[in-house]
Write a protein that holds these residues in place. Structure first.
Motif: not given
Length: 429
Positions: A11, A14, A39, A397, A399-400
């Motif tokens: 992240p 990103y 990812w 998020e 990705a988080h």
């Protein structure tokens, strides 16, 4: 640097990876799609020190290298599809036919059908098919690289052929394969080659598809599906509209002279609808029907079975059976329709935020939120009976997601525990 460390730090890089891909592809949408695939590749990578470099001194360069390789794979795959389908269009249309809008549309439909079929294949079968058919790698070399027997590669390749052929038959409107020898290797190759070339007989025979298209006022159908962790970028529909799918989603579309209809079977979709006042665009999701003339909106089948409708622009009409729930849901508004006869309630937040790699929760039960995140996570996520009803709000998020999970105990009376099988359990404390 281990694969888990690479995933955790992704992240932070990103935006830079998206910028790198945007410069490489010239498309912001494709850049985000490939960044998301990067990812997913990191999330699915085995935690094996032999398979991962012991030390990566420049993680940003590593992320960009992985992303560039994935983008190149997508490009080669598209070129392969285009080559085979363009050959089929040339045969179908005849040497004297100049491709027109209908030709291009049928071409894009076939590409979409093939793309969805490939995405739905098991991971190894897809890997074998792409390596052999897209990159020309010999089957023996694939077997050696994957550490499997040659006959395993042959079986995977045959299964992939059959799956793709079945998807293309459904796209062509056929219920089953014709003929007696379709299951043999020779018959399978011939059948798939014919379908990849859009066929020389039957529904698409002798250029008849183009005449049929014009005579029948755009009768058309298609099915779309996405696997775990992967979205489907906006796909063109025959009226100029587009459809995008979230991960683990399925939809079917049927268009004719009088209707434009899409049935959402699973997951979430976003529509950008071209205006045709004489032919409304209708989306069915469970017992809910959404009707529009021309607008941008999202529809989602939530884990609870409720249907979420959110409007980005324009206005939509929402019904449950014969019951009118909203006759002018406008831009920025949303409606959540529960299963059964429960009252619909306003829904807040952006329409289909998953398109931008985000999820929005609005007093959502924690159990449902975890199921929603699980479409992307490489780990099994679940809540126990005490934690599942707790409500969460806010934007996550994707990705988080790991960081969001770790922060849950600061907002809710829960504990986050790693399970022996590698999954995550959120328990009430």
């Amino acid at each position: 640097m281990s694969s888990s460390r690479l995933l955790h730090e992704f992240p932070l890089h990103y935006d830079a990876v998206v910028g790198f891909l945007r410069r490489r592809t010239g498309s912001a949408d494709e850049a985000r799609e490939v960044a998301h695939d990067t990812w997913v590749r990191l999330a699915e990578a085995p935690a094996d020190p032999v398979a991962e470099p012991a030390r990566i001194e420049d993680p940003h360069r590593y992320y960009c290298t992985v992303a560039a390789n994935l983008q190149l794979d997508r490009q080669r795959r598209a070129q392969w599809l285009h080559q085979h389908l363009a050959q089929g269009l040339a045969v179908q249309a005849g040497a004297t036919h100049a491709p027109d809008v209908a030709d291009g549309l049928m071409y894009r439909q076939a590409v979409a059908a093939l793309d969805a079929a490939l995405a739905a294949l098991p991971a190894r079968a897809r890997q074998v098919f792409e390596a052999h058919r897209f990159h020309g790698e010999p089957q023996a070399a694939i077997a050696t690289r994957l550490g499997v027997a040659l006959n395993t590669v042959e079986r995977d390749l045959a299964a992939a052929h059959d799956h793709i052929a079945a998807a293309l038959r459904r796209w062509r409107g056929e219920k089953a394969a014709r003929g007696g020898g379709a299951g043999s290797p020779r018959g399978r190759r011939k059948s798939l080659a014919s379908l990849l070339g859009l066929g020389a007989v039957g529904v698409l025979g002798a250029g008849g598809v183009w005449r049929y298209w014009r005579q029948q006022a755009q009768q058309w159908q298609a099915a779309y599906a996405t696997p775990h962790g992967r979205r489907l970028a906006p796909q063109p529909l025959p009226d100029g509209s587009t459809l995008a799918l979230d991960a683990q989603s399925r939809a079917e579309a049927v268009f004719d002279a009088h209707r434009r209809a899409v049935r959402l079977l699973q997951g979430a979709a976003f529509f950008a609808v071209a205006s045709e006042p004489a032919r409304p665009f209708v989306v069915e999701a469970g017992a809910v029907t959404v009707s529009v003339l021309g607008t941008r909106f999202g529809v989602e089948l939530e884990p609870s079975g409720a249907v979420l409708v959110q409007v980005e622009s324009g206005r939509v009409r929402v019904q449950r059976g014969d019951q009118l729930l909203a006759d002018g849901l406008a831009a920025g508004q949303g409606l959540r329709v529960p299963v059964g006869e429960g009252a619909a309630s306003p829904a807040h937040g952006p329409a289909a935020p998953w398109r931008e790699g985000r999820l929005h929760f609005d007093t959502t039960p924690l159990g449902d939120a975890l199921q929603r995140l699980a479409r992307y996570s490489s780990l099994a996520l679940r809540a126990d009976a005490g934690a599942a009803p707790l409500r969460v709000s806010g934007t996550v998020e994707i990705a988080h997601a790991h960081d969001w999970l770790q922060a849950l105990p600061t907002a809710l009376p829960v504990r986050v525990r790693r399970q022996p099988d590698g999954g995550v359990l959120v328990a009430r404390r």
